[in-house]
Design an enzyme around this catalytic site. Sequence first.
Site: not given
Lengths: 312, 634
Positions: B36, B543
């Site tokens: 703004d 993993s």
Amino acid sequence: MSTAPAPLPNARRGLSDHLKRLESESIEIMREVAAAFDNPVMLYSIGKDSGVMLHLAAKAFYPSKPPFPLLHVDTTWKFADMIRHRDTVAERYGVNLIVHVNEEGLAKGINPISSGSSLHTQVMKTEGLKQALDKYGFDAAFGGARRDEEKSRAKERIFSFRSAGHVWDPRNQRPELWRLYNTRVNKGETIRVFPLSNWTELDIWEYTRAEGIPVVPLYFAAPRPVVSRDGLLIMRDDDRMSLLPGETEETRWVRFRSLGCYPLSAAVESRADTLDDIIDEMRASRSSEREGRLIDTDESASMEKKKREGYF
Amino acid sequence: MDGAQAQLIARAQADIEARTGAQRGLLRFITCGSVDDGKSTLIGRLLYDSKLILDDHLAALERDSRRHGTTGEDLDLALLVDGLEAERQQGITIDVAYRFFTTNRRSFIVADTPGHEQYTRNMATGASNADLAVILIDARKGLLTQTKRHSYICSLLGVRHVVLAVNKIDLVGYDQAVFDQIISDYTAFAKDLGFASVTPIPLSARHGDNVTWRSEHTPWYEGPTLVGHLETIDVVSDAAAKPFRFPVQWVNRPNLDFRGVSGTVVSGTIRPGDRVTVAESGRETTVSRIVTYDGDLAEAVAGDAVTLTLADEVDIARGDLLAPPTARPVVADQFAAHVIWMGDEPLLPGRPYLMRIGTRYVPVKVTALKHRIDVDTLEHLAGRTLALNEIGVCNLSSSSAVAFDPYAENRETGAFILIDRYTNATVGAGMIDFGLHRAANIHRQALLVSRVERERLNGHMPAVLWFTGLTGSGKSTIANLVERALHDRGVRTFLLDGDNVRHGLNRDLGFSDAERVENIRRVGEVAKLFVEAGTIVLCSFISPFRAERRMVRELFEGGEFVEVFVDTPIEDCIKRDPKGLYAKALDGQIANFTGVSSPYEAPEHAEIVLETKSLSPEAAAARIVAELEASGRI
């Protein structure tokens, strides 16, 4: 790879600092693509921007020839002058030219007059382009779009990422910092590259003049037979386009600011028949070059929609 | 010559220059500020005033103003530049847009960068190529957090000139006291940011005060208008005065008689006869010719895209950096850098990323995140990861040495981007501070017993069998059966099990993403030592991330790393639940549990896939042994 033909003889030397900077930037972008991609192609639309792009490619790789072919997606409705220009220019620069037509679309009788501009563009240009990219397996395609052309183009990246299926997602584009372009793609993904991103229409004309780049004669004003339809001046380039009841052809001094399919490209009245005149006229002009493009007028966000569908 | 004559001549000259564009230079700037503050309106105003809003665009603008506008009956100039549909509906700018305008004196490229907090990465993008920043401040609000943030990012990215555009000055009654207060606040804040110039201008983008024309409402203001300042400010880059740097882009070889290297001179100057060195290898040669389409050049300077031919047949490829032997860049594989994170997933120390620096791509890891930076206070904060839009100071380690200059000395050779190795998204931007020379003093000790000799003694080749899969998928069961079978045939083996390792080597690690990465990195290094000893090492680790499995894979030679995906559907794992862990995780008692509250990324190209639904553990083990035989490892 073989050696490129000699430079154009009628080039005027002496580029402004600004044009020199733009030229170097474009050359750097083209070399980047040639080095990083397996199978690039340059989209060639025969217009003034394509002309500058091809000329820059000749410079970028000299004394080699540009290490990629040109691709023209022919809708079969281009001005005859454009096709003549395309063939002589490809020969002049010593590059391999591929012409692709969407035969399915042609068989279905898609045309710009009775099918409407939007369907015709979608089928013959956008779909035709995707067909050609898939057919030859191109992983990078140069386009001559400029950011100053249109609002949604202003946010386009120089390296514009397309996921598999040629999809452009404006929310999923890679940030581009410095001159560090991210050229990595996975299999099936492609990149569209816009080396003229930072050029304006004025830059294109000033560079064309400074370098003596050949352009289609339709950009220069001449007496031409035109018909006024929906407030726009259309030139009947052949008899596939028939006159509607009440329409008559008349000869006027006109030229084209932007070239595409002839029934979709409106002429402007003008006496500008040299590059100097064109540049002067453009500086004084109060309308954009895409004004004469019938495909853009549907709504102001239409370019973004077309781009999401895969249009350049 | 009287004044009128001089004016006439000046006008004629300006006209000639405008027509030919002969002397026109280019200024790239960014506009930034908070939501703004009116950035888009200001750019719309610049385009409008420079008569670049053409009639057909204006007609579209009038239509759009009625539909989306926020200015009542007035034209909403912001709509000219807010490009994408979604933005128009939300009334915010969410991406960098580039705008162009030209006056008789200069051409301008404007990056309109968003002020919304989550789009900091776009600001950095715009700033990376800018010579100057226009920072907007709403006169009614004064300095905001966002103003400070954007000023800091501009400073970090090396933007040297700032215009402080105090906008909406009309809404404070053109009050000089408000303007002066903002200047003094900003001056205090920005004193350490290293800007070469800060120019405050009071203006109203909506009404045009002091944008192109001097405002009659601010008689107390004596400085330039915004356009006047942008047209005349001297931002001449000092790139030409810096040492020569030339990242090789493309080897130009049309035929056997010509071999050149194409690229852009990013700093300095080069002439035929100059000595150059390939920074990474240290090899030297002399430039013979500077080749262009328009003929050979006697000199090329920063910004020129050229092709160089060299006197000697030296080995040069894309990615190399050419520099003068007397002013070389740093060459190092470890360095400290400021990193701006741009990825949706956080930066994880230890995870491999691809770095692009100059024309080169090289794998890197962040070895240490030294601290994060609070961009509002510039304070240092502790942290283990960087999230989207966070900035940190990191140590990085690359898989091979790279040539660079500190970013503060050379923006072109000190910048890099980080790329995700799977999605190829650009996830980070970095600016190198300095090289770390620790590794330079640690040289590898040559060993007297070679790997081949160890293999001969063992009678088989080493390998890593990397078992990945969900908890309860059967990894450890199968791995144990394989080890038993191999041991029985006299093969030297060792089994590294995830749970066991966490009791010793990795007992300091938890289960956050960052700690999981480090867990796998250490195990990878241990496995490598076993492989160097000639052993077949079996690793049984959930993993869950592809990136880490790939990191481990890249530690080994081709064929040594065998990824075994134990593919058991999660429903079956939950049914088996041998250690009762799923029950706890589903009950919310265990955080970050793979498959339940933390993702598992299945392998895409595992060497062996074991679908345990249709395969007994014994049959699975037999298949692995058979594959090792088939590949000649045992």
